[in-house]
Design a protein around this motif. Structure first.
Motif, PDB file in Angstrom:
ATOM      1  N   LEU A  24      -6.420   2.951   1.337  1.00 57.35           N
ATOM      2  CA  LEU A  24      -7.410   4.018   2.404  1.00 57.35           C
ATOM      3  C   LEU A  24      -9.119   4.191   0.988  1.00 57.35           C
ATOM      4  CD1 LEU A  24      -9.029   5.631   4.671  1.00 57.35           C
ATOM      5  CD2 LEU A  24      -7.540   7.646   3.707  1.00 57.35           C
ATOM      6  N   TYR A  25      -8.258   4.861  -0.192  1.00 53.70           N
ATOM      7  CA  TYR A  25      -8.974   4.665  -0.524  1.00 53.70           C
ATOM      8  C   TYR A  25     -10.047   3.760  -1.511  1.00 53.70           C
ATOM      9  CZ  TYR A  25      -7.317   9.878  -1.462  1.00 53.70           C
ATOM     10  OH  TYR A  25      -7.326  10.787  -1.650  1.00 53.70           O
ATOM     11  N   LEU A  26      -9.304   2.687  -2.090  1.00 57.21           N
ATOM     12  CA  LEU A  26      -9.924   1.568  -2.401  1.00 57.21           C
ATOM     13  C   LEU A  26     -10.919   1.040  -1.306  1.00 57.21           C
ATOM     14  CD1 LEU A  26      -7.518  -0.200  -4.497  1.00 57.21           C
ATOM     15  CD2 LEU A  26      -9.127   1.027  -5.359  1.00 57.21           C
ATOM     16  N   ALA A  27     -10.682   1.641   0.304  1.00 55.17           N
ATOM     17  CA  ALA A  27     -11.901   1.182   0.797  1.00 55.17           C
ATOM     18  C   ALA A  27     -12.594   1.234   0.428  1.00 55.17           C
ATOM     19  CB  ALA A  27     -11.205   1.021   2.311  1.00 55.17           C
ATOM     20  N   ARG A  28     -12.671   2.913   0.215  1.00 61.04           N
ATOM     21  CA  ARG A  28     -14.017   3.527   0.696  1.00 61.04           C
ATOM     22  C   ARG A  28     -14.912   4.505  -0.609  1.00 61.04           C
ATOM     23  NH1 ARG A  28     -14.352   7.840   4.525  1.00 61.04           N
ATOM     24  NH2 ARG A  28     -15.168   9.049   2.736  1.00 61.04           N
ATOM     25  N   PHE A  29     -13.879   3.058  -1.558  1.00 63.66           N
ATOM     26  CA  PHE A  29     -14.554   2.842  -2.990  1.00 63.66           C
ATOM     27  C   PHE A  29     -14.935   1.315  -3.497  1.00 63.66           C
ATOM     28  CE2 PHE A  29     -10.704   5.448  -4.602  1.00 63.66           C
ATOM     29  CZ  PHE A  29     -12.111   6.310  -4.972  1.00 63.66           C
ATOM     30  N   SER A  83       6.617  11.327  13.407  1.00 66.27           N
ATOM     31  CA  SER A  83       7.910  10.071  13.298  1.00 66.27           C
ATOM     32  C   SER A  83       6.734  10.006  11.943  1.00 66.27           C
ATOM     33  CB  SER A  83       8.052   9.698  14.327  1.00 66.27           C
ATOM     34  OG  SER A  83       6.739   9.097  14.380  1.00 66.27           O
ATOM     35  N   GLY A  84       7.962   9.061  11.479  1.00 67.93           N
ATOM     36  CA  GLY A  84       7.517   7.949  10.253  1.00 67.93           C
ATOM     37  C   GLY A  84       7.365   7.317  11.089  1.00 67.93           C
ATOM     38  N   LYS A  85       7.154   6.529  12.422  1.00 68.32           N
ATOM     39  CA  LYS A  85       6.661   5.075  12.746  1.00 68.32           C
ATOM     40  C   LYS A  85       4.794   5.393  13.172  1.00 68.32           C
ATOM     41  CE  LYS A  85      10.241   2.541  14.186  1.00 68.32           C
ATOM     42  NZ  LYS A  85      10.982   2.137  15.465  1.00 68.32           N
ATOM     43  N   ASP A  86       4.962   7.146  13.714  1.00 70.08           N
ATOM     44  CA  ASP A  86       3.635   7.423  14.060  1.00 70.08           C
ATOM     45  C   ASP A  86       2.355   7.180  12.649  1.00 70.08           C
ATOM     46  OD1 ASP A  86       1.361   8.172  16.098  1.00 70.08           O
ATOM     47  OD2 ASP A  86       2.275  10.205  16.014  1.00 70.08           O
ATOM     48  N   ILE A  87       3.144   8.080  11.592  1.00 69.90           N
ATOM     49  CA  ILE A  87       3.246   8.341  10.339  1.00 69.90           C
ATOM     50  C   ILE A  87       1.752   6.934   9.676  1.00 69.90           C
ATOM     51  CG2 ILE A  87       2.717   8.584   7.415  1.00 69.90           C
ATOM     52  CD1 ILE A  87       5.191  10.910   8.502  1.00 69.90           C
ATOM     53  N   VAL A  88       2.822   5.677   9.802  1.00 67.77           N
ATOM     54  CA  VAL A  88       2.874   4.526  10.176  1.00 67.77           C
ATOM     55  C   VAL A  88       1.575   3.791  10.620  1.00 67.77           C
ATOM     56  CG1 VAL A  88       2.796   2.288   8.781  1.00 67.77           C
ATOM     57  CG2 VAL A  88       3.626   4.039   7.943  1.00 67.77           C
ATOM     58  N   ALA A  89       1.299   4.050  11.294  1.00 66.77           N
ATOM     59  CA  ALA A  89       0.862   3.305  12.667  1.00 66.77           C
ATOM     60  C   ALA A  89      -0.838   4.091  12.370  1.00 66.77           C
ATOM     61  CB  ALA A  89       1.550   4.036  13.740  1.00 66.77           C
ATOM     62  N   ARG A  90      -1.061   5.275  12.390  1.00 66.46           N
ATOM     63  CA  ARG A  90      -2.332   5.891  12.474  1.00 66.46           C
ATOM     64  C   ARG A  90      -2.676   5.799  11.213  1.00 66.46           C
ATOM     65  NH1 ARG A  90      -2.523  12.286  14.541  1.00 66.46           N
ATOM     66  NH2 ARG A  90      -0.944  12.183  16.152  1.00 66.46           N
ATOM     67  N   ALA A  91      -2.131   5.941   9.433  1.00 70.97           N
ATOM     68  CA  ALA A  91      -2.766   5.042   8.456  1.00 70.97           C
ATOM     69  C   ALA A  91      -3.206   3.511   8.618  1.00 70.97           C
ATOM     70  CB  ALA A  91      -1.883   4.871   7.463  1.00 70.97           C
ATOM     71  N   GLU A 145      -8.442   0.176   9.923  1.00 73.72           N
ATOM     72  CA  GLU A 145      -9.404  -0.604  10.525  1.00 73.72           C
ATOM     73  C   GLU A 145     -10.951  -0.226  10.641  1.00 73.72           C
ATOM     74  OE1 GLU A 145      -7.492  -0.764  14.215  1.00 73.72           O
ATOM     75  OE2 GLU A 145      -5.726  -1.243  13.815  1.00 73.72           O
ATOM     76  N   GLN A 146     -10.724   0.676  10.302  1.00 73.93           N
ATOM     77  CA  GLN A 146     -13.073   1.370  10.709  1.00 73.93           C
ATOM     78  C   GLN A 146     -13.278   1.088   8.955  1.00 73.93           C
ATOM     79  OE1 GLN A 146     -13.770   5.748   9.929  1.00 73.93           O
ATOM     80  NE2 GLN A 146     -11.407   5.326   9.800  1.00 73.93           N
ATOM     81  N   TYR A 147     -12.978   0.418   8.483  1.00 76.34           N
ATOM     82  CA  TYR A 147     -13.191  -0.550   7.260  1.00 76.34           C
ATOM     83  C   TYR A 147     -12.858  -1.491   7.017  1.00 76.34           C
ATOM     84  CZ  TYR A 147     -13.006   4.388   5.856  1.00 76.34           C
ATOM     85  OH  TYR A 147     -12.875   6.260   5.749  1.00 76.34           O
TER      86      TYR A 147
END
Length: 315
Positions: free
Chosen positions: A24-29, A60-68, A73-75
């Motif tokens: 996420l950080y590298l995408a925004r950079f 849940s852990g699965k939801d954390i990964v899915a949201r991340a 995807e928007q980047y």
């Protein structure tokens, strides 16, 4: 294909919370990078976490990964399913061998690499452990969810000094009803260790546990003689196996357990090779791994056009 002659700014190995936050950080950079994800994040085992800021109702852990992943995807971030099976360092780049799930292999060149491969919990040799984990009856991290077990009847599966330390941590923080299960291993205690157990009223059961009996929201450990020990929750504290082989093969410094040593920018002792998440020596927490990711990604962005120390003109 990367714009810089086919060389990525960064390769991220691992698609758990730490790897995806790095991305996420590298995408925004606006950096050129690739995430290679085997699809087996340790976080996916978390039924519900209540110590992730802003998720007051738990997540849940699965939801954390899915949201991340959805956020990335928007980047237009690239996530490739597969495993990095080899990694070597050249003067100006790293070369990674990536094996896809279909058996195909390809090589990827990157100026920097972030190892976010995490760790695997060493599970107790007991039947039906995965089901008990998903039901929240067997847990691995009292820092994460010990609060939800406060004032309950808790067992800790462990032995040796580490097991004593885990039991004492839980007893002095969350519950006065703690039992240490050593799975048949004799617990050799010095006077100081015995004093700690006595101080916190920690009971010790050294007989082997042959089975787990789950009924409703309680779990029982049954020993070889058929004696049943009932608990509200059982914590396994047998340690972690760190997925650090690739970094260690390059000579990265690590502790005896295999977790990697990093500097204040989360760079390992191999210049250009970073680490984030559970693979880093220290506290194993999702928010800590995300912090590692922010530090590593920002340092990578600020140094992408600069040679590493072992290159000519390196700083």
């Amino acid at each position: 294909m990367a714009a810089n002659g086919g060389i990525l700014d960064c390769l991220i190995v691992g698609g758990g919370p730490a790897g995806l936050t790095t991305a996420l950080y590298l995408a925004r950079f606006k950096r050129e990078f690739l995430v290679v994800d085997s699809g087996t994040p340790r976080a996916a085992w978390i039924p519900t976490s209540h110590n992730i800021p802003v998720f007051a109702e738990g997540i849940s852990g699965k939801d954390i990964v899915a949201r991340a992943r959805s956020n990335l995807e928007q980047y237009g971030a690239r996530i490739q399913t597969g495993r990095v099976t080899g990694l070597r360092k050249q003067p100006d780049r790293f070369i990674a061998v990536v094996e896809g799930n279909d058996g195909s292999t390809n090589q990827i060149a990157a100026r920097r690499v972030v190892m976010a491969t995490g760790a695997v919990d060493i599970e107790p040799d007991l039947p039906d452990v995965p089901n008990a984990v998903q039901r929240g009856l067997v847990r691995y991290c009292p820092i994460c969810d010990g609060y939800e077990s406060r004032d309950q009847k808790i067992a800790v599966i462990a032995y040796g000094a580490h097991g004593i330390g885990e039991a004492v941590f839980i007893a002095r923080t969350y519950s006065r009803d703690v039992t240490l299960l050593t799975l048949g291993q004799r617990l050799e205690l010095d006077p100081e260790q015995q004093g700690k157990l006595d101080e916190h009223g920690i009971k010790v059961v050294e007989s082997p546990v042959e089975s787990l009996d789950m009924e409703g929201d309680r779990i029982s450990a049954v020993n070889a003689g058929g004696k049943e020990h009932r608990f509200d929750v059982l914590y396994s504290a047998l340690g972690l196996k760190y997925r650090s082989d690739l970094a260690i093969s390059l000579g990265a410094e690590h502790d005896p357990s295999g977790s990697l040593m990093v500097d204040s920018h989360c760079q390992t002792t191999i210049k250009g090779l970073y680490a984030a998440g559970d693979i880093v020596r220290g506290i194993d927490q999702i928010v800590v791994g995300m912090g590692h990711a922010a530090l590593a990604a920002t340092h990578i962005h600020n140094h992408c056009e600069l040679p590493t120390e072992d290159e000519p003109g390196g700083a």
